[in-house]
Design an enzyme around this catalytic site. Sequence first.
Site, PDB file in Angstrom:
ATOM      1  CE  LYS A  84      19.288  67.381 -24.478  1.00 18.62           C
ATOM      2  NZ  LYS A  84      20.648  66.868 -24.222  1.00 18.62           N
ATOM      3  NE  ARG A 105      27.861  77.672 -17.220  1.00 15.40           N
ATOM      4  CZ  ARG A 105      27.324  76.472 -16.991  1.00 15.40           C
ATOM      5  NH1 ARG A 105      26.080  76.232 -17.301  1.00 15.40           N
ATOM      6  NH2 ARG A 105      28.037  75.512 -16.438  1.00 15.40           N
ATOM      7  CG  ASP A 147      19.890  64.610 -21.082  1.00 13.30           C
ATOM      8  OD1 ASP A 147      19.206  64.071 -21.952  1.00 13.30           O
ATOM      9  OD2 ASP A 147      21.124  64.451 -21.025  1.00 13.30           O
TER      10      ASP A 147
HETATM   11  P1  5GP Z   1      19.691  65.265 -16.262  1.00 19.63           P
HETATM   12  O1  5GP Z   1      20.041  65.082 -14.804  1.00 19.63           O
HETATM   13  O2  5GP Z   1      18.219  65.502 -16.489  1.00 19.63           O
HETATM   14  O3  5GP Z   1      20.226  64.137 -17.104  1.00 19.63           O
HETATM   15  O4  5GP Z   1      20.479  66.513 -16.771  1.00 19.63           O
HETATM   16  C1  5GP Z   1      20.242  67.777 -16.256  1.00 19.63           C
HETATM   17  C2  5GP Z   1      21.456  68.669 -16.331  1.00 19.63           C
HETATM   18  O5  5GP Z   1      22.410  68.213 -17.287  1.00 19.63           O
HETATM   19  C3  5GP Z   1      21.055  70.056 -16.804  1.00 19.63           C
HETATM   20  O6  5GP Z   1      20.730  70.888 -15.725  1.00 19.63           O
HETATM   21  C4  5GP Z   1      22.297  70.517 -17.565  1.00 19.63           C
HETATM   22  O7  5GP Z   1      23.206  71.110 -16.657  1.00 19.63           O
HETATM   23  C5  5GP Z   1      22.903  69.246 -18.091  1.00 19.63           C
HETATM   24  N1  5GP Z   1      22.494  68.998 -19.497  1.00 19.63           N
HETATM   25  C6  5GP Z   1      21.608  68.084 -19.933  1.00 19.63           C
HETATM   26  N2  5GP Z   1      21.467  68.135 -21.282  1.00 19.63           N
HETATM   27  C7  5GP Z   1      22.308  69.114 -21.684  1.00 19.63           C
HETATM   28  C8  5GP Z   1      22.598  69.680 -22.987  1.00 19.63           C
HETATM   29  O8  5GP Z   1      22.089  69.301 -24.045  1.00 19.63           O
HETATM   30  N3  5GP Z   1      23.492  70.710 -23.004  1.00 19.63           N
HETATM   31  C9  5GP Z   1      24.104  71.179 -21.876  1.00 19.63           C
HETATM   32  N4  5GP Z   1      24.958  72.188 -22.034  1.00 19.63           N
HETATM   33  N5  5GP Z   1      23.839  70.686 -20.652  1.00 19.63           N
HETATM   34  C10 5GP Z   1      22.948  69.662 -20.562  1.00 19.63           C
END
Ligand code: 5GP
Length: 186
Positions: free
Chosen positions: A142, A176, A114
């Site tokens: 994303k 999940r 994300d």
């Molecule tokens: P980042 O550190 O890249 O912002 O987010 C990574 C983690 O956030 C992912 O491994 C996941 O656990 C959670 N995450 C990010 N986007 C989503 C989403 O759209 N849905 C869900 N359920 N978890 C997300």
Amino acid sequence: MEKENLNRDIIQIGNEKFVPMLNEEKIKTRIKELGEQISNDYMNKLPIFIGVLNGSFMFMSDLLKHVNIHCEIDFIKLSSYGDAKISSGNVRTLKELNADISERHIIIVEDIVDTGLSINYITEILNYHKPASVKYVSLLVKPASLKFDIKIDYIGFEIPNQFVIGYGLDYAQKYRNLTSIYALSE
Ligand code: 5GP
């Protein structure tokens, strides 16, 4: 008591509605391609796949079924979201690596990238142990949300900046076990 079938067209959670984004068939087909590509790229390299818990458990399992070279596995567990739908901006390690990764070829397996904060944090931990190489595979990315300059080497699907659930991804720890991926409808 009436049985609730989780895998259906629209999922209503309170007053939020989740609609299908990627079905089981699409996910399967893409994961097979990723597994084959990684197998070709890592021929004779004995990589260690490191799954990022909890979200990657289903993807890791299905991906490894299509990896037809020798490899090892390990898991790391991070916490950043808690039960929220937006990243808190803080990452903690909840389960550390067991494998000795120095001089090894590492493939980090993520469910979704994300902001890129988690990947950035993991990279720092890994680099400390001096692996031979580090690459990343994520089922979902994303691109519009990315805040760090990181490269995901193997991407299943690029998706819009929407909150998604299913196929390992949770909503407050539930959902999940859905076999498809659903997106929060605006
Ligand atoms: P980042 O550190 O890249 O912002 O987010 C990574 C983690 O956030 C992912 O491994 C996941 O656990 C959670 N995450 C990010 N986007 C989503 C989403 O759209 N849905 C869900 N359920 N978890 C997300």
